[in-house]
Design an enzyme around this catalytic site. Structure first.
Site, PDB file in Angstrom:
ATOM      1  N   PHE A 136     -77.927  22.209  13.453  1.00 24.71           N
ATOM      2  CA  PHE A 136     -79.201  21.932  12.525  1.00 24.71           C
ATOM      3  C   PHE A 136     -80.124  23.005  12.591  1.00 24.71           C
ATOM      4  CE2 PHE A 136     -78.982  17.000  12.675  1.00 24.71           C
ATOM      5  CZ  PHE A 136     -77.900  17.037  12.038  1.00 24.71           C
ATOM      6  N   TYR A 175     -60.506  15.987  25.829  1.00 23.46           N
ATOM      7  CA  TYR A 175     -61.790  16.283  26.616  1.00 23.46           C
ATOM      8  C   TYR A 175     -62.229  15.070  27.386  1.00 23.46           C
ATOM      9  CZ  TYR A 175     -66.541  17.682  27.573  1.00 23.46           C
ATOM     10  OH  TYR A 175     -67.983  17.992  27.872  1.00 23.46           O
ATOM     11  N   ASP A 235     -73.656   8.462   8.387  1.00 20.98           N
ATOM     12  CA  ASP A 235     -74.969   8.302   7.568  1.00 20.98           C
ATOM     13  C   ASP A 235     -76.068   8.399   8.442  1.00 20.98           C
ATOM     14  OD1 ASP A 235     -74.775   6.252   9.861  1.00 20.98           O
ATOM     15  OD2 ASP A 235     -74.815   4.516   8.604  1.00 20.98           O
ATOM     16  N   GLY A 236     -75.833   9.250   9.599  1.00 22.85           N
ATOM     17  CA  GLY A 236     -76.924   9.634  10.453  1.00 22.85           C
ATOM     18  C   GLY A 236     -77.214   8.554  11.242  1.00 22.85           C
ATOM     19  N   GLN A 253     -76.131   7.061  14.048  1.00 24.62           N
ATOM     20  CA  GLN A 253     -75.563   7.385  15.373  1.00 24.62           C
ATOM     21  C   GLN A 253     -76.576   7.958  16.027  1.00 24.62           C
ATOM     22  OE1 GLN A 253     -74.660   9.090  12.691  1.00 24.62           O
ATOM     23  NE2 GLN A 253     -73.479  11.117  13.432  1.00 24.62           N
ATOM     24  N   THR A 254     -76.756   7.489  17.522  1.00 28.51           N
ATOM     25  CA  THR A 254     -77.730   8.143  18.253  1.00 28.51           C
ATOM     26  C   THR A 254     -77.170   9.159  19.292  1.00 28.51           C
ATOM     27  OG1 THR A 254     -77.729   6.430  19.860  1.00 28.51           O
ATOM     28  CG2 THR A 254     -79.003   6.319  18.074  1.00 28.51           C
ATOM     29  N   ARG A 275     -75.597   6.515  22.356  1.00 23.29           N
ATOM     30  CA  ARG A 275     -75.736   7.366  23.688  1.00 23.29           C
ATOM     31  C   ARG A 275     -76.915   7.330  24.237  1.00 23.29           C
ATOM     32  NH1 ARG A 275     -72.350  12.385  23.609  1.00 23.29           N
ATOM     33  NH2 ARG A 275     -70.379  11.282  23.431  1.00 23.29           N
TER      34      ARG A 275
HETATM   35  P1  NAD Z   1     -69.997  26.098  27.343  1.00 23.13           P
HETATM   36  O1  NAD Z   1     -68.557  26.235  26.499  1.00 23.13           O
HETATM   37  O2  NAD Z   1     -70.948  27.081  26.721  1.00 23.13           O
HETATM   38  O3  NAD Z   1     -69.416  26.816  28.705  1.00 23.13           O
HETATM   39  C1  NAD Z   1     -68.215  26.305  29.326  1.00 23.13           C
HETATM   40  C2  NAD Z   1     -67.606  27.856  30.135  1.00 23.13           C
HETATM   41  O4  NAD Z   1     -66.449  27.599  30.548  1.00 23.13           O
HETATM   42  C3  NAD Z   1     -67.330  29.040  29.058  1.00 23.13           C
HETATM   43  O5  NAD Z   1     -68.221  30.011  29.438  1.00 23.13           O
HETATM   44  C4  NAD Z   1     -65.974  29.095  28.971  1.00 23.13           C
HETATM   45  O6  NAD Z   1     -65.626  30.452  28.555  1.00 23.13           O
HETATM   46  C5  NAD Z   1     -65.508  28.739  30.171  1.00 23.13           C
HETATM   47  N1  NAD Z   1     -64.232  28.118  30.398  1.00 23.13           N
HETATM   48  C6  NAD Z   1     -63.480  27.473  29.465  1.00 23.13           C
HETATM   49  N2  NAD Z   1     -62.269  27.120  29.962  1.00 23.13           N
HETATM   50  C7  NAD Z   1     -62.138  27.702  31.158  1.00 23.13           C
HETATM   51  C8  NAD Z   1     -61.018  28.015  31.906  1.00 23.13           C
HETATM   52  N3  NAD Z   1     -59.956  27.366  31.851  1.00 23.13           N
HETATM   53  N4  NAD Z   1     -61.108  28.913  32.980  1.00 23.13           N
HETATM   54  C9  NAD Z   1     -62.596  29.646  33.096  1.00 23.13           C
HETATM   55  N5  NAD Z   1     -63.428  29.504  32.433  1.00 23.13           N
HETATM   56  C10 NAD Z   1     -63.258  28.489  31.284  1.00 23.13           C
HETATM   57  O7  NAD Z   1     -70.202  24.624  27.550  1.00 23.13           O
HETATM   58  P2  NAD Z   1     -71.632  24.023  28.388  1.00 23.13           P
HETATM   59  O8  NAD Z   1     -72.166  23.400  27.263  1.00 23.13           O
HETATM   60  O9  NAD Z   1     -72.202  25.126  29.052  1.00 23.13           O
HETATM   61  O10 NAD Z   1     -70.642  23.175  29.048  1.00 23.13           O
HETATM   62  C11 NAD Z   1     -70.521  23.427  30.715  1.00 23.13           C
HETATM   63  C12 NAD Z   1     -69.910  22.263  31.286  1.00 23.13           C
HETATM   64  O11 NAD Z   1     -70.630  21.285  31.481  1.00 23.13           O
HETATM   65  C13 NAD Z   1     -68.559  21.947  30.751  1.00 23.13           C
HETATM   66  O12 NAD Z   1     -67.786  21.331  31.660  1.00 23.13           O
HETATM   67  C14 NAD Z   1     -68.957  20.510  29.892  1.00 23.13           C
HETATM   68  O13 NAD Z   1     -67.932  19.839  29.840  1.00 23.13           O
HETATM   69  C15 NAD Z   1     -70.076  20.045  30.778  1.00 23.13           C
HETATM   70  N6  NAD Z   1     -70.932  19.108  29.851  1.00 23.13           N
HETATM   71  C16 NAD Z   1     -71.699  19.812  28.921  1.00 23.13           C
HETATM   72  C17 NAD Z   1     -72.515  19.141  27.881  1.00 23.13           C
HETATM   73  C18 NAD Z   1     -73.394  19.563  27.164  1.00 23.13           C
HETATM   74  O14 NAD Z   1     -74.257  18.866  26.247  1.00 23.13           O
HETATM   75  N7  NAD Z   1     -73.684  20.795  26.944  1.00 23.13           N
HETATM   76  C19 NAD Z   1     -72.567  17.727  28.196  1.00 23.13           C
HETATM   77  C20 NAD Z   1     -71.496  16.851  29.222  1.00 23.13           C
HETATM   78  C21 NAD Z   1     -70.926  17.949  30.041  1.00 23.13           C
HETATM   79  N1  UDP Z   2     -73.341  15.941  14.038  1.00 26.12           N
HETATM   80  C1  UDP Z   2     -73.884  16.077  12.849  1.00 26.12           C
HETATM   81  N2  UDP Z   2     -73.907  17.242  12.121  1.00 26.12           N
HETATM   82  C2  UDP Z   2     -73.494  18.269  12.576  1.00 26.12           C
HETATM   83  C3  UDP Z   2     -72.965  18.375  14.121  1.00 26.12           C
HETATM   84  C4  UDP Z   2     -72.779  17.186  14.477  1.00 26.12           C
HETATM   85  O1  UDP Z   2     -74.382  15.131  12.197  1.00 26.12           O
HETATM   86  O2  UDP Z   2     -73.641  19.350  11.978  1.00 26.12           O
HETATM   87  C5  UDP Z   2     -73.221  14.718  14.761  1.00 26.12           C
HETATM   88  C6  UDP Z   2     -72.178  14.361  15.349  1.00 26.12           C
HETATM   89  O3  UDP Z   2     -71.152  13.663  14.364  1.00 26.12           O
HETATM   90  C7  UDP Z   2     -72.349  13.484  16.478  1.00 26.12           C
HETATM   91  C8  UDP Z   2     -73.847  13.981  17.028  1.00 26.12           C
HETATM   92  O4  UDP Z   2     -74.109  14.796  15.828  1.00 26.12           O
HETATM   93  O5  UDP Z   2     -72.858  12.148  15.908  1.00 26.12           O
HETATM   94  C9  UDP Z   2     -73.630  14.845  18.012  1.00 26.12           C
HETATM   95  O6  UDP Z   2     -72.442  15.755  18.041  1.00 26.12           O
HETATM   96  P1  UDP Z   2     -72.094  16.916  19.021  1.00 26.12           P
HETATM   97  O7  UDP Z   2     -70.924  17.650  18.352  1.00 26.12           O
HETATM   98  O8  UDP Z   2     -73.277  17.966  19.252  1.00 26.12           O
HETATM   99  O9  UDP Z   2     -71.940  16.140  20.333  1.00 26.12           O
HETATM  100  P2  UDP Z   2     -71.055  14.820  20.973  1.00 26.12           P
HETATM  101  O10 UDP Z   2     -70.648  14.363  19.635  1.00 26.12           O
HETATM  102  O11 UDP Z   2     -70.037  15.378  21.610  1.00 26.12           O
HETATM  103  O12 UDP Z   2     -72.298  14.067  21.540  1.00 26.12           O
END
Ligand code: NAD
Ligand code: UDP
Length: 313
Positions: free
Chosen positions: A189, A143, A204-205, A207-208, A275
């Site tokens: 959650f 990713y 340990d929870g 992380q931010t 973060r």
């Molecule tokens: P999501 O999984 O709900 O949405 C992703 C969508 O893309 C889904 O509908 C999935 O079916 C589609 N998809 C995946 N692979 C595909 C492919 N090869 N071709 C066509 N469609 C495809 O996730 P989201 O949270 O809505 O995230 C949307 C975008 O934002 C992503 O690119 C993600 O990396 C980015 N993003 C999200 C977050 C967040 O916290 N939600 C944070 C950082 C970046």
């Molecule tokens: N996390 C957690 N319990 C859960 C799911 C996630 O403590 O049931 C923690 C995870 O380890 C991370 C933070 O929550 O430190 C955010 O996780 P998430 O998967 O939502 O996003 P990302 O790590 O990609 O920011």
């Protein structure tokens, strides 16, 4: 305008489609439905300006559009680690295909990048100048590195082919329509609390993370896409409020009135320790900042999941 939203049936994409339609645009939602769902967009289906295309962006496609929001990519660790090779293909081949399309039809393209490009950051809060601290061979790399290459491709198509680009780096975003099974912390959650199950805090929870409500993010995305200052980014979009996972768990228990207890589970590999977005650039250039604070946003997410839980029983 005619606007293509890849990943439009996902969590963020569905909110973006809804907002763009409400502004009077024609919207094409393209999705392969890997993590997205028709339920997320069913309420838009009656709108004659809304079209859905089942397609995988790792394959080329030709569509006449003015704007492309490239969101297609699984976003939760469970989902992007399910088929890591496919995750990288989606970010690399998928972004090449979308950039090729943008070049051909002269569309402006916005790439949904991520705070994960900063990896486990050693600079805090993270500014756009920071190059990050990413493990290239770990379980999050498909990713993180995929998204980093996607940014590289955006910049090279811009420099080499004059493609009109925008890059946003999204920090943890939450809200209604997050998939129930995606394992992200807010959905986990809240669902655990609503079911009076143990709340699983990893490690340990201490992380931010910083949590942005989805409507704030969508506003920032559109401002970035339509900014007429020629600002291409990258720009951080997120809420600077920073919380430990313990604090989040306690908030969720308080807001749901749950009888759940906090339990500790193993910390996933390469889990970033902290973060927080530095959003000075977004504030200055886009005049954007989040308006929904965590308690308020959690209440809306809880209301959504409460309904989802009651209908799925
Ligand atoms: P999501 O999984 O709900 O949405 C992703 C969508 O893309 C889904 O509908 C999935 O079916 C589609 N998809 C995946 N692979 C595909 C492919 N090869 N071709 C066509 N469609 C495809 O996730 P989201 O949270 O809505 O995230 C949307 C975008 O934002 C992503 O690119 C993600 O990396 C980015 N993003 C999200 C977050 C967040 O916290 N939600 C944070 C950082 C970046
Ligand atoms: N996390 C957690 N319990 C859960 C799911 C996630 O403590 O049931 C923690 C995870 O380890 C991370 C933070 O929550 O430190 C955010 O996780 P998430 O998967 O939502 O996003 P990302 O790590 O990609 O920011």
């Amino acid at each position: 305008m005619r606007i293509l939203v890849t990943g439009g049936a996902g969590f963020i994409g569905s909110h973006l489609c809804e907002r763009l339609l409400s502004e009077g645009h024609d919207v094409i939602c393209l999705d392969n439905f890997f993590t997205g769902s028709k339920n997320n967009i069913i309420h838009l289906m009656d709108n004659h300006r809304f079209e859905v295309v089942r397609h995988d962006i790792t394959q080329p496609i030709l569509l006449e559009v003015d704007r492309i929001y490239n969101l297609a990519c699984p976003a939760s660790p469970i989902h992007y680690q399910y088929n890591p090779v496919k995750t990288t293909k989606t970010s690399v081949m998928g972004t090449i295909n979308m950039l090729g399309l943008a070049k051909r039809v002269k569309a402006r393209i916005l790439q949904a990048s991520t705070s994960e490009v900063y990896g486990d950051p050693q600079v805090h809060p993270q500014t756009e100048e920071y190059w990050g601290n990413v493990n290239p061979i770990g379980i999050r790399s498909c990713y993180d590195e995929g998204k980093r290459v996607a940014e590289t491709l955006m910049m090279d198509y811009h420099r080499q082919n004059n493609v009109d680009i925008r890059i946003i780096r999204i920090f943890n975003t939450y809200g209604p329509r997050m998939a129930e099974n995606d394992g992200r912390v807010v959905s986990n959650f809240v669902l655990q609390a609503l079911r009076n199950q143990d709340i699983t805090v990893y490690g340990d929870g201490s992380q931010t993370r910083s949590f942005c409500f989805v409507s704030d993010l969508v506003e920032g995305m559109i401002r970035m896409m339509e900014n007429d200052r020629g600002f291409i980014g990258p720009v951080n979009l997120g809420n600077p409020g920073e919380f430990t996972m313990i604090e989040l768990a306690q908030k969720v228990i308080g807001l749901t009135g749950s009888a759940s207890k906090i339990v500790f589970a193993e910390l996933p590999q390469d889990d970033p320790k902290q973060r927080q977005p530095d959003i000075r650039v977004a504030r200055e250039v886009l005049e954007w900042e989040p308006t929904v604070q965590l308690d308020e946003g959690l209440r809306m997410a809880i209301a959504y999941f409460r309904k989802a839980v009651s209908t799925s029983i």
